[in-house]
Design a protein around this motif. Sequence first.
Motif, short mmCIF file in Angstrom:
data_model
loop_
_atom_site.label_atom_id
_atom_site.label_comp_id
_atom_site.label_asym_id
_atom_site.label_seq_id
_atom_site.Cartn_x
_atom_site.Cartn_y
_atom_site.Cartn_z
N GLN A 16 44.11 -27.45 39.54
CA GLN A 16 45.32 -26.66 39.47
C GLN A 16 45.03 -25.22 39.90
O GLN A 16 44.05 -24.61 39.46
CB GLN A 16 45.87 -26.67 38.05
N PRO A 17 45.87 -24.65 40.77
CA PRO A 17 45.64 -23.27 41.24
C PRO A 17 45.56 -22.30 40.07
O PRO A 17 46.35 -22.35 39.13
CB PRO A 17 46.84 -22.99 42.14
N GLY A 18 44.58 -21.39 40.14
CA GLY A 18 44.44 -20.36 39.13
C GLY A 18 43.57 -20.75 37.96
O GLY A 18 43.20 -19.88 37.15
N THR A 19 43.24 -22.03 37.81
CA THR A 19 42.41 -22.44 36.69
C THR A 19 40.94 -22.26 37.03
O THR A 19 40.51 -22.47 38.18
CB THR A 19 42.66 -23.91 36.32
N GLY A 27 23.95 -28.53 33.15
CA GLY A 27 23.74 -27.50 34.15
C GLY A 27 24.95 -26.60 34.32
O GLY A 27 26.07 -26.95 33.96
N PHE A 28 24.71 -25.42 34.87
CA PHE A 28 25.76 -24.43 35.07
C PHE A 28 26.57 -24.76 36.31
O PHE A 28 26.02 -24.94 37.40
CB PHE A 28 25.15 -23.03 35.22
N ARG A 29 27.90 -24.83 36.15
CA ARG A 29 28.81 -25.00 37.29
C ARG A 29 30.08 -24.23 36.98
O ARG A 29 30.60 -24.29 35.86
CB ARG A 29 29.16 -26.46 37.53
N THR A 35 37.24 -25.74 43.30
CA THR A 35 36.24 -25.37 44.30
C THR A 35 35.04 -24.71 43.64
O THR A 35 35.21 -23.77 42.85
CB THR A 35 36.85 -24.39 45.32
N PRO A 36 33.83 -25.19 43.93
CA PRO A 36 32.64 -24.57 43.31
C PRO A 36 32.50 -23.11 43.72
O PRO A 36 32.75 -22.74 44.86
CB PRO A 36 31.48 -25.42 43.84
N LEU A 85 31.09 -8.70 37.81
CA LEU A 85 32.00 -9.81 37.59
C LEU A 85 33.45 -9.39 37.89
O LEU A 85 34.22 -10.15 38.50
CB LEU A 85 31.88 -10.33 36.16
N ARG A 86 33.81 -8.22 37.45
CA ARG A 86 35.18 -7.75 37.70
C ARG A 86 35.40 -7.47 39.19
O ARG A 86 36.46 -7.78 39.74
CB ARG A 86 35.46 -6.49 36.89
N ARG A 87 34.41 -6.88 39.84
CA ARG A 87 34.57 -6.49 41.25
C ARG A 87 34.70 -7.72 42.14
O ARG A 87 35.51 -7.75 43.06
CB ARG A 87 33.38 -5.64 41.69
N THR A 88 33.88 -8.73 41.88
CA THR A 88 33.89 -9.92 42.73
C THR A 88 34.93 -10.94 42.30
O THR A 88 35.27 -11.85 43.08
CB THR A 88 32.51 -10.60 42.71
N GLY A 89 35.44 -10.81 41.07
CA GLY A 89 36.39 -11.80 40.58
C GLY A 89 35.78 -13.16 40.38
O GLY A 89 36.48 -14.19 40.40
N THR A 90 34.45 -13.20 40.19
CA THR A 90 33.76 -14.48 40.03
C THR A 90 34.29 -15.26 38.84
O THR A 90 34.60 -16.45 38.92
CB THR A 90 32.25 -14.24 39.87
N CYS A 91 34.43 -14.58 37.70
CA CYS A 91 34.89 -15.24 36.48
C CYS A 91 35.62 -14.19 35.65
O CYS A 91 35.06 -13.13 35.37
CB CYS A 91 33.71 -15.82 35.71
N PRO A 92 36.87 -14.47 35.25
CA PRO A 92 37.62 -13.48 34.47
C PRO A 92 36.93 -13.18 33.13
O PRO A 92 36.57 -14.09 32.38
CB PRO A 92 38.97 -14.16 34.25
N VAL A 93 36.74 -11.90 32.84
CA VAL A 93 36.12 -11.44 31.60
C VAL A 93 37.00 -10.36 31.00
O VAL A 93 37.49 -9.47 31.71
CB VAL A 93 34.70 -10.89 31.85
N LEU A 94 37.22 -10.45 29.68
CA LEU A 94 38.04 -9.47 28.98
C LEU A 94 37.16 -8.69 28.02
O LEU A 94 36.27 -9.26 27.36
CB LEU A 94 39.16 -10.16 28.20
#
Length: 281
Positions: A16-19, A27-29, A35-36, A85-94
């Motif tokens: 689903q888009p955005g998830t 292992g880490f994925r 998309t990986p 993480l914030r700059r690249t948008g790799t994973c949302p963090v709050l």
Amino acid sequence: MAPTVLRRPVSGDPDQPGTVHLFLLDGFRLLRAGTPVVVPRGLQRVIALIGLRPGATRTHLAGLLWPDTPEERALSRLRTALWRLRRTGTCPVLTTGGAVRLGADVEVDVDDLVRAAARVREGGDPRWAEGVLAAGRHDLLPGWYDDWVLLERERLRQLRLHTLEQIARAYLRAGQHGEALQAALEAMRAEPLRETPHRLIVQVHLDEGNAYEALHAFYAYRQLILSELQLEPSNAMRALLDDILAPIGRPAPRPARDPYSPQRQRQSPPPAPRAPRPPTA
């Protein structure tokens, strides 16, 4: 238990888009809309720890990630990692105050396992948890040896074992012996030397009236722990088989003898001859 190993969490559709889905078991994925996402190893550690310790303070996270580094330097490294993480948008963090957590749109497979265990513990339908528990066969982040990883790995292993045993008991109470046996066997595969799954297997066989299967399971486990640990099964496990094993140690009762049976009459001695009477005068 379902034989298919499910790799995806049951809580959402990874395409689903955005998830964003974070997998830490086996292992880490990291997947974004299916998309990986390529994540450098240093940031993998940060994302994984935040996923496992949601709401932890910056100081706590920095101390776990860089335990041999002075606190100020460790905090500086964490600030840099969060900025990347914030700059690249790799994973949302709050970040809220001093606490850090993943974004609300990030789903973690470990959370699915914890939710499944809670649902079973509260008496929910155990079938709901089967797919998640199948995925839980895999270790948390294999090949990672940080102290916090080892602690979480053991916590999740124990959580899965206890959940499988609770599922086996629930099925056994419901008289669903096949399902109970599968759950107990799955727990036994996860930890062959643990007595509880073997005890449940014996209970299932006894409840079905299969004394031979129960004895076979008991002695197989007894031989295993004798050879591996030089231990005997517990009194609780031996007590399950008291009704079966107790008669073996007692002599067989002798059948009652019928005094009027033909065999009894043949074995009776003949009557003694009478003494002759003296002659009368």
